[in-house]
Write a protein that holds these residues in place. Structure first.
Motif, PDB file in Angstrom:
ATOM      1  N   PHE A 120      31.371 -11.728 -33.538  1.00 53.14           N
ATOM      2  CA  PHE A 120      31.654 -10.304 -34.176  1.00 53.14           C
ATOM      3  C   PHE A 120      30.605  -8.985 -33.817  1.00 53.14           C
ATOM      4  O   PHE A 120      29.552  -9.372 -33.334  1.00 53.14           O
ATOM      5  N   LEU A 121      31.293  -8.183 -33.475  1.00 51.79           N
ATOM      6  CA  LEU A 121      30.424  -6.930 -33.307  1.00 51.79           C
ATOM      7  C   LEU A 121      30.550  -6.075 -34.528  1.00 51.79           C
ATOM      8  O   LEU A 121      31.581  -5.219 -35.104  1.00 51.79           O
ATOM      9  N   THR A 122      29.288  -5.926 -35.203  1.00 53.67           N
ATOM     10  CA  THR A 122      29.183  -4.985 -36.499  1.00 53.67           C
ATOM     11  C   THR A 122      27.625  -4.674 -36.487  1.00 53.67           C
ATOM     12  O   THR A 122      26.786  -5.393 -36.170  1.00 53.67           O
ATOM     13  N   GLN A 123      27.483  -3.578 -37.273  1.00 52.06           N
ATOM     14  CA  GLN A 123      25.909  -2.965 -37.667  1.00 52.06           C
ATOM     15  C   GLN A 123      25.638  -3.645 -39.160  1.00 52.06           C
ATOM     16  O   GLN A 123      24.761  -3.257 -39.359  1.00 52.06           O
ATOM     17  N   HIS A 124      26.611  -4.055 -39.490  1.00 55.81           N
ATOM     18  CA  HIS A 124      26.550  -4.625 -40.938  1.00 55.81           C
ATOM     19  C   HIS A 124      25.749  -6.015 -41.113  1.00 55.81           C
ATOM     20  O   HIS A 124      25.922  -6.680 -39.955  1.00 55.81           O
ATOM     21  N   ASN A 125      25.029  -6.139 -42.217  1.00 53.57           N
ATOM     22  CA  ASN A 125      24.205  -7.353 -42.208  1.00 53.57           C
ATOM     23  C   ASN A 125      25.239  -8.584 -42.955  1.00 53.57           C
ATOM     24  O   ASN A 125      25.311  -8.491 -44.115  1.00 53.57           O
ATOM     25  N   ILE A 126      25.752  -9.174 -42.070  1.00 53.36           N
ATOM     26  CA  ILE A 126      26.796 -10.287 -42.652  1.00 53.36           C
ATOM     27  C   ILE A 126      26.242 -11.825 -42.125  1.00 53.36           C
ATOM     28  O   ILE A 126      25.526 -11.750 -41.229  1.00 53.36           O
ATOM     29  N   ALA A 127      26.930 -12.707 -42.853  1.00 58.19           N
ATOM     30  CA  ALA A 127      26.865 -14.070 -42.488  1.00 58.19           C
ATOM     31  C   ALA A 127      27.479 -14.444 -41.291  1.00 58.19           C
ATOM     32  O   ALA A 127      28.798 -14.411 -41.677  1.00 58.19           O
ATOM     33  N   THR A 128      27.246 -14.763 -40.224  1.00 60.70           N
ATOM     34  CA  THR A 128      28.129 -14.727 -39.004  1.00 60.70           C
ATOM     35  C   THR A 128      28.981 -16.173 -39.110  1.00 60.70           C
ATOM     36  O   THR A 128      29.834 -16.184 -38.396  1.00 60.70           O
ATOM     37  N   ASP A 129      28.535 -16.938 -40.134  1.00 59.58           N
ATOM     38  CA  ASP A 129      29.431 -18.281 -40.288  1.00 59.58           C
ATOM     39  C   ASP A 129      30.342 -18.116 -41.466  1.00 59.58           C
ATOM     40  O   ASP A 129      30.523 -19.087 -42.197  1.00 59.58           O
TER      41      ASP A 129
END
Length: 245
Positions: A131-140
């Motif tokens: 994923f390409l994002t500047q948001h802080n996300i759980a990649t799983d």
């Protein structure tokens, strides 16, 4: 430009077949033709075959394919779209290109930036897995589990083992699609069909409880720009004349 947005949140595992019908690998995108077919089938079962006949001559709604979404650490929804094939790596440092090439989805912010500018600067610091994002996300937020199954021939004979890849979505995650409707009535008919699908499930192995979901309606806005190019967010079959251009 504003679109209606539907978020699908799954309460059970989901398997999305690929073009090879390989049960051991599930896709993460449900394509638009599958959604159209599911809506038409739901109308048929619900006794609304007249709606199907109307769509043959004058399609009253359009939908995109279904793509992943999740929430960031600030409780904001983050919507992902397929990475355009012509996003290059020339602005990426050589040491970061390997991870950049693994990106499959870009969030709405990067999507809009690419629409307006036609290119992306060095985005290596925003690569989070695929994923390409500047948001802080759980990649799983999308997880996968392969389970063994057994196929027993109806006409008798030896049983045949096979494997099914099921995907799970973490809380506040799922898949979404965009839609446009000609009027309120066709929108209500569409939602009626979607409610039926939510109760019956979508994808493979619905008879054993896969693919059940709840959905939420929302809206999403995109900036209107002038361009000689366009993105396809659903499957597209060009006419013979367009192919010859």
């Amino acid at each position: 430009m504003s679109f209606v947005l539907f978020r699908l949140k799954f309460s059970t595992p989901l398997h999305i077949s690929n073009v090879r019908s390989d049960y051991a690998k599930s896709e993460t995108i449900i394509h638009s033709d599958t959604l159209y077919s599911a809506i038409f089938e739901a109308w048929s079962i619900l006794g609304k075959t007249n709606l199907i006949e109307k769509q043959k001559s004058n399609l009253q709604f359009t939908v995109t394919s279904l793509f992943p979404f999740t929430k960031d650490d600030k409780n904001n929804f983050v919507y992902f779209f397929p990475k355009p094939l012509n996003i290059g790596y020339s602005n990426i440092p050589q040491s970061d290109q390997k991870s950049a090439k693994k990106v499959e989805f870009i969030d709405k912010d990067f999507f809009e930036k690419y629409r307006k500018e036609g290119a992306l600067n060095d985005y290596s610091s925003s690569v989070k897995g695929k994923f390409l994002t500047q948001h802080n996300i759980a990649t799983d937020f999308i997880q996968s589990e392969v389970i063994p199954r057994v196929r027993i021939p109806r006409e008798g004979g030896d049983s045949e083992p096979y494997y099914v890849d099921r995907i799970f979505f973490k809380q506040n995650s799922g898949i979404f699609f965009l839609a446009q409707f000609d009027d309120t009535q066709i929108k209500n008919d569409f939602i009626h069909a979607l409610q039926y699908l939510a109760d019956e499930g979508i994808g493979t192995d619905r008879h054993v409880g896969n693919g059940f979901f709840e959905f939420e309606e929302d809206t999403i806005d995109f900036e209107t720009i002038s361009s000689n190019y366009a993105f396809n967010l659903s499957l597209y079959c060009p006419s013979v004349e367009r192919v010859k251009e």
